[in-house]
Motif scaffolding. Sequence first.
Motif, PDB file in Angstrom:
ATOM      1  N   HIS A   1       2.298   4.168 -11.550  1.00 24.14           N
ATOM      2  CA  HIS A   1       1.931   3.279 -10.442  1.00 24.14           C
ATOM      3  C   HIS A   1       2.638   3.713  -9.151  1.00 24.14           C
ATOM      4  O   HIS A   1       2.018   3.798  -8.086  1.00 24.14           O
ATOM      5  N   ASN A   2       3.947   3.974  -9.266  1.00 28.85           N
ATOM      6  CA  ASN A   2       4.685   4.396  -8.070  1.00 28.85           C
ATOM      7  C   ASN A   2       4.308   5.803  -7.623  1.00 28.85           C
ATOM      8  O   ASN A   2       4.383   6.116  -6.425  1.00 28.85           O
ATOM      9  N   ILE A   3       3.920   6.657  -8.560  1.00 29.46           N
ATOM     10  CA  ILE A   3       3.422   7.986  -8.168  1.00 29.46           C
ATOM     11  C   ILE A   3       2.174   7.824  -7.297  1.00 29.46           C
ATOM     12  O   ILE A   3       2.026   8.494  -6.264  1.00 29.46           O
ATOM     13  N   GLY A   4       1.304   6.899  -7.703  1.00 30.89           N
ATOM     14  CA  GLY A   4       0.115   6.627  -6.884  1.00 30.89           C
ATOM     15  C   GLY A   4       0.480   6.140  -5.501  1.00 30.89           C
ATOM     16  O   GLY A   4      -0.114   6.551  -4.496  1.00 30.89           O
ATOM     17  N   ASN A   5       1.493   5.257  -5.417  1.00 31.67           N
ATOM     18  CA  ASN A   5       1.927   4.747  -4.114  1.00 31.67           C
ATOM     19  C   ASN A   5       2.473   5.864  -3.222  1.00 31.67           C
ATOM     20  O   ASN A   5       2.190   5.909  -2.015  1.00 31.67           O
ATOM     21  N   VAL A   6       3.263   6.761  -3.816  1.00 32.14           N
ATOM     22  CA  VAL A   6       3.828   7.876  -3.041  1.00 32.14           C
ATOM     23  C   VAL A   6       2.708   8.788  -2.535  1.00 32.14           C
ATOM     24  O   VAL A   6       2.717   9.238  -1.382  1.00 32.14           O
TER      25      VAL A   6
ATOM     26  N   GLU B   1      -6.079   9.459  -9.571  1.00 26.23           N
ATOM     27  CA  GLU B   1      -5.739   9.875 -10.926  1.00 26.23           C
ATOM     28  C   GLU B   1      -4.437   9.221 -11.400  1.00 26.23           C
ATOM     29  O   GLU B   1      -4.310   8.842 -12.570  1.00 26.23           O
ATOM     30  N   ALA B   2      -3.465   9.063 -10.510  1.00 28.38           N
ATOM     31  CA  ALA B   2      -2.189   8.430 -10.890  1.00 28.38           C
ATOM     32  C   ALA B   2      -2.401   6.966 -11.277  1.00 28.38           C
ATOM     33  O   ALA B   2      -1.872   6.489 -12.301  1.00 28.38           O
ATOM     34  N   TYR B   3      -3.189   6.230 -10.493  1.00 27.34           N
ATOM     35  CA  TYR B   3      -3.458   4.829 -10.816  1.00 27.34           C
ATOM     36  C   TYR B   3      -4.256   4.696 -12.116  1.00 27.34           C
ATOM     37  O   TYR B   3      -4.045   3.748 -12.891  1.00 27.34           O
ATOM     38  N   LYS B   4      -5.154   5.629 -12.357  1.00 33.39           N
ATOM     39  CA  LYS B   4      -5.900   5.611 -13.621  1.00 33.39           C
ATOM     40  C   LYS B   4      -4.943   5.767 -14.807  1.00 33.39           C
ATOM     41  O   LYS B   4      -5.076   5.070 -15.832  1.00 33.39           O
ATOM     42  N   ASN B   5      -3.977   6.691 -14.672  1.00 32.71           N
ATOM     43  CA  ASN B   5      -2.983   6.876 -15.739  1.00 32.71           C
ATOM     44  C   ASN B   5      -2.130   5.626 -15.925  1.00 32.71           C
ATOM     45  O   ASN B   5      -1.749   5.266 -17.053  1.00 32.71           O
ATOM     46  N   ALA B   6      -1.834   4.972 -14.824  1.00 28.96           N
ATOM     47  CA  ALA B   6      -1.047   3.729 -14.919  1.00 28.96           C
ATOM     48  C   ALA B   6      -1.826   2.669 -15.684  1.00 28.96           C
ATOM     49  O   ALA B   6      -1.267   1.960 -16.547  1.00 28.96           O
ATOM     50  N   LEU B   7      -3.138   2.536 -15.396  1.00 28.27           N
ATOM     51  CA  LEU B   7      -3.957   1.537 -16.082  1.00 28.27           C
ATOM     52  C   LEU B   7      -4.179   1.887 -17.551  1.00 28.27           C
ATOM     53  O   LEU B   7      -4.366   0.991 -18.382  1.00 28.27           O
ATOM     54  N   ARG B   8      -4.139   3.158 -17.893  1.00 22.99           N
ATOM     55  CA  ARG B   8      -4.262   3.532 -19.310  1.00 22.99           C
ATOM     56  C   ARG B   8      -3.071   2.996 -20.119  1.00 22.99           C
ATOM     57  O   ARG B   8      -3.211   2.724 -21.314  1.00 22.99           O
ATOM     58  N   ASN B   9      -1.928   2.872 -19.451  1.00 24.38           N
ATOM     59  CA  ASN B   9      -0.735   2.373 -20.132  1.00 24.38           C
ATOM     60  C   ASN B   9      -0.584   0.858 -20.006  1.00 24.38           C
ATOM     61  O   ASN B   9       0.141   0.240 -20.786  1.00 24.38           O
ATOM     62  N   ASN B  10      -1.270   0.274 -19.019  1.00 25.90           N
ATOM     63  CA  ASN B  10      -1.246  -1.190 -18.878  1.00 25.90           C
ATOM     64  C   ASN B  10      -2.530  -1.625 -18.166  1.00 25.90           C
ATOM     65  O   ASN B  10      -2.547  -1.824 -16.942  1.00 25.90           O
TER      66      ASN B  10
ATOM     67  N   VAL C   1      16.602   7.467 -13.149  1.00 23.26           N
ATOM     68  CA  VAL C   1      15.651   8.364 -12.459  1.00 23.26           C
ATOM     69  C   VAL C   1      14.628   7.560 -11.668  1.00 23.26           C
ATOM     70  O   VAL C   1      14.318   7.870 -10.508  1.00 23.26           O
ATOM     71  N   TYR C   2      14.115   6.512 -12.280  1.00 23.77           N
ATOM     72  CA  TYR C   2      13.087   5.685 -11.641  1.00 23.77           C
ATOM     73  C   TYR C   2      13.626   5.025 -10.375  1.00 23.77           C
ATOM     74  O   TYR C   2      12.998   5.044  -9.316  1.00 23.77           O
ATOM     75  N   ASN C   3      14.810   4.446 -10.496  1.00 20.92           N
ATOM     76  CA  ASN C   3      15.390   3.765  -9.330  1.00 20.92           C
ATOM     77  C   ASN C   3      15.817   4.752  -8.244  1.00 20.92           C
ATOM     78  O   ASN C   3      15.760   4.427  -7.046  1.00 20.92           O
ATOM     79  N   LEU C   4      16.221   5.945  -8.642  1.00 14.70           N
ATOM     80  CA  LEU C   4      16.539   6.968  -7.644  1.00 14.70           C
ATOM     81  C   LEU C   4      15.287   7.343  -6.867  1.00 14.70           C
ATOM     82  O   LEU C   4      15.332   7.529  -5.634  1.00 14.70           O
ATOM     83  N   ALA C   5      14.177   7.418  -7.573  1.00 14.92           N
ATOM     84  CA  ALA C   5      12.902   7.690  -6.897  1.00 14.92           C
ATOM     85  C   ALA C   5      12.578   6.598  -5.898  1.00 14.92           C
ATOM     86  O   ALA C   5      12.122   6.874  -4.770  1.00 14.92           O
TER      87      ALA C   5
ATOM     88  N   TYR D   1       9.025  13.972  -7.246  1.00 13.28           N
ATOM     89  CA  TYR D   1       9.668  14.794  -8.276  1.00 13.28           C
ATOM     90  C   TYR D   1      10.413  13.921  -9.280  1.00 13.28           C
ATOM     91  O   TYR D   1      10.318  14.118 -10.507  1.00 13.28           O
ATOM     92  N   ARG D   2      11.149  12.921  -8.802  1.00 11.45           N
ATOM     93  CA  ARG D   2      11.923  12.052  -9.686  1.00 11.45           C
ATOM     94  C   ARG D   2      11.002  11.157 -10.528  1.00 11.45           C
ATOM     95  O   ARG D   2      11.281  10.890 -11.701  1.00 11.45           O
ATOM     96  N   LEU D   3       9.909  10.706  -9.957  1.00  7.59           N
ATOM     97  CA  LEU D   3       8.978   9.873 -10.725  1.00  7.59           C
ATOM     98  C   LEU D   3       8.310  10.664 -11.842  1.00  7.59           C
ATOM     99  O   LEU D   3       8.052  10.120 -12.933  1.00  7.59           O
ATOM    100  N   GLU D   4       8.026  11.920 -11.583  1.00  6.53           N
ATOM    101  CA  GLU D   4       7.468  12.768 -12.640  1.00  6.53           C
ATOM    102  C   GLU D   4       8.492  12.962 -13.764  1.00  6.53           C
ATOM    103  O   GLU D   4       8.125  13.037 -14.948  1.00  6.53           O
TER     104      GLU D   4
END
Length: 275
Positions: free
Chosen positions: A107-112, A124-133, A69-73, A87-90
């Motif tokens: 992270h990629n959701i933020g980029n999109v 908000e997407a980048y904040k969620n990414a930083l919460r995980n790393n 799914v990730y690579n398809l996104a 949609y695929r990243l979600e």
Amino acid sequence: MKHIVTYIIIFTTLFSWAQQDNKAQLLAMKKANNYVYEGNEKLSSEDIVSAEMAYRKAISEQPTSVAGVYNLANAYIKNGNFEEALYRLEQAVKSATTKEEKHKAFHNIGNVLMQSEQCKEAVEAYKNALRNNPSDDETRYNLAVAKACAEEQKQQDDQNQDQDNQDENKDNEDQKDQEDNQDQEGDNKDDQNDQGDEDKKDSDKEKDDEGKPEDDKKDEGKDKEDKQPQPQPGQLSPQQIKNLLEAMNNQEQQVQEKINAEKQKGVKVKSAKDW
């Protein structure tokens, strides 16, 4: 003893089914991974269409394959199809089992979202990414860029809103001025009509005066005489003065006649005093 044998048979059957199920899952996982590898090769060679097909096969073999799914996104991102990529990243976020997988997906959701100029949502997407790393400097940098972009968009929206309010107020003022001008024109027209009515009345009055009969004019003359000043108490009226003068003349004439008669007799008399 009979019951024990039965349990053993049942347990053996279940164990056999579990082994078969595990083998099927392992086989599906293996196929899915092979399709992911194939998709990665196609994507690296810029064959995006073939890469997309390979990733779809991987997902069909293993729907929970985060890599597929990730690579398809990512393939959709390279193809410029940001809506499908999002949609695929979600989906990848929901299927992720580790923080690192969730971090990459967010992270990629933020980029999109940044590609779609949705800066506030990207923050908000980048904040969620930083919460995980929290140690990912690239995500932290992208977050700072997204915040600056979101603030700029907010200022632009505020300016546009202010301009819209000014335009609306100007339109309201112009409409009010137009209504006031129409009211003023209506008032001027009413004044002109009133002045025309007054002029018409004066003209009709002049015509009526010119067309009045003699009797009416005499009545007007009589009215004027009646309106002449009346003698105040202790003063003689013009008619009384006239009568008095006539009486004096008559008396003077009588005196003169008497004097003439005396002269004829030779008798001197005193002259009458002046009045």
